[in-house]
Enzyme design. Sequence first.
Site, short mmCIF file in Angstrom:
data_model
loop_
_atom_site.label_atom_id
_atom_site.label_comp_id
_atom_site.label_asym_id
_atom_site.label_seq_id
_atom_site.Cartn_x
_atom_site.Cartn_y
_atom_site.Cartn_z
N CYS B 85 0.81 -1.23 0.00
CA CYS B 85 0.00 0.00 0.00
C CYS B 85 0.84 1.27 0.00
CB CYS B 85 -0.93 0.02 1.21
SG CYS B 85 -2.08 -1.36 1.24
N CYS B 203 -14.46 -1.47 5.47
CA CYS B 203 -13.35 -1.96 4.66
C CYS B 203 -13.30 -1.13 3.37
CB CYS B 203 -13.55 -3.43 4.29
SG CYS B 203 -13.77 -4.52 5.72
N HIS B 332 -9.50 2.31 -3.09
CA HIS B 332 -8.10 1.96 -2.85
C HIS B 332 -7.49 1.18 -4.01
CE1 HIS B 332 -4.44 1.06 -0.87
NE2 HIS B 332 -4.80 -0.03 -0.22
#
Lengths: 142, 387
Positions: B85, B203, B332
């Site tokens: 990430c 999430c 994301h």
Amino acid sequence: MASPGSIRPVATGVFTMPPDDTTAPHLLGGACDRGHGPFFPRPTYCPRCLDPVHEVDLGGHGTIYSYTVVRTRPPLGFPQPYAVGYIDLEEYPLRVFCLLDPTCLDELKIGRRLRLRVGPFGDDGSGEPLLRPLFTVAEEEG
Amino acid sequence: MTTPVVIGVGMMPFGKHPERTIVDMGAEVARAALLDAGLAPTDIDMGFFSNVLAGRLFGDATIGQNVLWEVGVNRIPVVNVENACTSGGTAFMLACNAIKAGEAEAVMVVGSEKTAVPQLGLINSGQTELDTQLGLVAPAGFALRACRHMADYGTTLEQLALVAVKNRRHGSLNPAAMYRQLTSVEEVLSSPMIVDPLTRLQCCPNADGAAAVVVASPARARRAGLLPGDPRWVSVRAALLATGSYENPQDLLRWETDYRAAALAYERAGLGPADVDVVELHDAFTIGEIIHCEALGLCPPGEGGLLVQSGATTLGGRVPVNVSGGLLSRGHPTGATGVAQLVELVQQLRGQAGARQVEGAKIGLAQCMGGDKSGDTKSCTMVVLGR
């Protein structure tokens, strides 16, 4: 279903392979001769002094430090849901990540004493079953 | 010591873009960043490209060259970066280091990723690792921390949910966010359970997207027409990468690496938590924002739940966190996230953030974290930008 004896372990040197159903399996770690460790999983070299490491029997009991239940998209042929946790081992001050027995979800709580068992659990990603270690609820003593 | 300057940014809306490719999304934002900087393709003398999953999902490799050639940036060193990430933040750190070393004057950083694809299951830290083989998927690593945080500090389900509610409110103000509808504590907590206690709306969603920045030496920034003191003169006060360690037993209430990286970032930037006006951090899961706020010193350890509940981290509060919507609402696309955090901070510091503008923002901090290992993290990036 294949007998456990013919199924490969998920990794070598991580747990003892019990010779029969009455012998409890233990986790295995590593330590060097200068007294560094034990480490889990067993490293190739001691990360402190770079000496070779020898195998250390870490025992088969511990208590739950934290746990959770994975309820969606299980990987590696695991059942849905399945449980994982960090276990504080009894014989060494080590906190290890491991699978927990998905048949005793209701009995899991922080501080609960668990024992290790090894059995067929999930696969290698392409359908071949593997032996994996998982902690299950320990029998009440006495 | 040379202080690099961010002189151009490029962004596109994150979301499900099945018709787009990693290359064409990357080219779109790289072009936008060049135009924003007022530079020609031949003005760029080094490139860093971040992506995490294309090798596994699509069999692609060395994509950075494919992206940069699309926008005429070629014949220069191009490096492809993978650091989970933090790939985007890592690429940016490398770009800044190249400028500080005098190896480059104007560097392009592009992150592009497609994760809104059916073949992606729950993400993990590496398929052959023992933890992965024993069931450690990314949300489980965070859920285990959430359970312990709740047990030791009394953090509540409502406080966890409030992170998602806040970041959705912020996302509703960001045209580049994937999720722009408001939500409520009740809706967050009643969404399907993914990994106890984290429900689906706690999430971050898989997403497709890309983001880019152009970073330059001060001399090059001047030649591009900028002057120190201009709102567009956004200087890099710190850009660093830390990695974790094997410490056992590991404390799951905090990442030691997070605290260590934050302390170093503040030291290098010559400021402290009270000086920060706007924060973008790694809220891949709600508990992440709570623990990272503690590590950044925005509140004492253990009080991250109380912090979000107090409203201090909401737009208009003492120190707004994830005004872009964060990973939870912006989405994301792994390799693009770290760069998108920087685009948001630059827009905030320039005063170009529209409805989600933090009034008078002068110092912005971006934090990101990637990869589980031995109960610690494989990578943690911190970037401090100022004007």
